[in-house]
Write a protein that holds these residues in place. Structure first.
Motif, PDB file in Angstrom:
ATOM      1  N   ALA A  26       0.838  -1.316  -0.039  1.00 27.10           N
ATOM      2  CA  ALA A  26       0.141  -0.075  -0.095  1.00 27.10           C
ATOM      3  C   ALA A  26       0.859   1.156  -0.031  1.00 27.10           C
ATOM      4  O   ALA A  26       0.549   2.329  -0.648  1.00 27.10           O
ATOM      5  N   ARG A 109      -3.570   8.257  -6.979  1.00 27.99           N
ATOM      6  CA  ARG A 109      -3.278   7.648  -5.700  1.00 27.99           C
ATOM      7  C   ARG A 109      -4.679   7.007  -5.442  1.00 27.99           C
ATOM      8  O   ARG A 109      -5.048   5.810  -4.905  1.00 27.99           O
ATOM      9  N   THR A 110      -5.894   7.878  -5.728  1.00 30.48           N
ATOM     10  CA  THR A 110      -7.508   7.335  -5.614  1.00 30.48           C
ATOM     11  C   THR A 110      -7.452   6.081  -6.336  1.00 30.48           C
ATOM     12  O   THR A 110      -8.108   5.119  -5.774  1.00 30.48           O
ATOM     13  N   TYR A 112      -5.292   3.867  -7.447  1.00 28.78           N
ATOM     14  CA  TYR A 112      -4.547   2.936  -6.929  1.00 28.78           C
ATOM     15  C   TYR A 112      -5.151   2.343  -5.719  1.00 28.78           C
ATOM     16  O   TYR A 112      -5.189   0.918  -5.466  1.00 28.78           O
ATOM     17  N   ASN A 113      -5.596   3.422  -4.628  1.00 29.35           N
ATOM     18  CA  ASN A 113      -6.206   2.686  -3.534  1.00 29.35           C
ATOM     19  C   ASN A 113      -7.449   2.030  -3.704  1.00 29.35           C
ATOM     20  O   ASN A 113      -7.743   0.828  -3.003  1.00 29.35           O
ATOM     21  N   GLU A 114      -8.217   2.541  -4.672  1.00 23.94           N
ATOM     22  CA  GLU A 114      -9.611   1.592  -5.402  1.00 23.94           C
ATOM     23  C   GLU A 114      -9.110   0.174  -5.529  1.00 23.94           C
ATOM     24  O   GLU A 114      -9.832  -0.856  -5.401  1.00 23.94           O
ATOM     25  N   LEU A 116      -6.303  -1.476  -4.753  1.00 26.55           N
ATOM     26  CA  LEU A 116      -5.799  -2.345  -3.544  1.00 26.55           C
ATOM     27  C   LEU A 116      -6.912  -2.985  -2.628  1.00 26.55           C
ATOM     28  O   LEU A 116      -6.962  -4.283  -2.454  1.00 26.55           O
TER      29      LEU A 116
END
Length: 148
Positions: A26, A109-110, A112-114, A116
């Motif tokens: 992460a 980043r948003t 990528y976070n989704e 993850l």
């Protein structure tokens, strides 16, 4: 030579290993810009701020941040100006190009976070948040987080 079978890990050790792996992915795999994205994001949130204050907000060493700011300045993404209140202090702000780059990094980043957490349902996410909050509270109360 006969192969030795590994002794199964206890649940606490298994949790630490999995937690470490997930945290590493992460934090480090999604940050391909070498800290640049985090610094731009912090400046987008704070607005113009002294390097000392920015280092505190980002929880990084002043020397590390100073190097990062110098690279961002050379790239035309930030502007450094002497503070009107304290001439020894430097105020850092995003240039127009820096604001564009910070917004682009934020979108990445948003996304990528989704990615993850895409394998988790909303209920799974709520449960994981609850468990992580429970751990975080315990670690803080027990000073296992080093007083942070």
């Amino acid at each position: 030579m006969a192969s030795q079978s590994k002794k199964p890990k206890n649940k606490d050790a298994q949790l630490v290993d999995l937690f470490h792996h997930c945290a590493h992915v992460a934090v480090h795999r999604g940050n391909r810009s070498g800290g640049r994205s985090g610094t731009l994001s912090a400046l987008l949130k704070t607005g113009p701020v002294s390097q000392r204050e920015l280092a505190e907000v980002m929880n990084v060493r002043a020397a590390t941040l100073s190097e990062q700011i110098a690279r961002l300045d050379r790239a035309g993404l930030v502007e450094r100006t002497p503070s009107e209140k304290d001439r020894r202090s430097v105020i850092v702000s995003l240039s127009e190009e820096g604001k564009k780059e910070a917004r682009r990094c934020s979108r990445e980043r948003t996304k990528y976070n989704e990615q993850l957490f895409s394998v988790l349902s909303d209920d799974d996410k709520a449960e994981l948040i609850s468990l992580l909050e429970k751990l975080s509270d315990h670690w803080s109360e027990s000073n296992l987080d080093g007083g942070k």
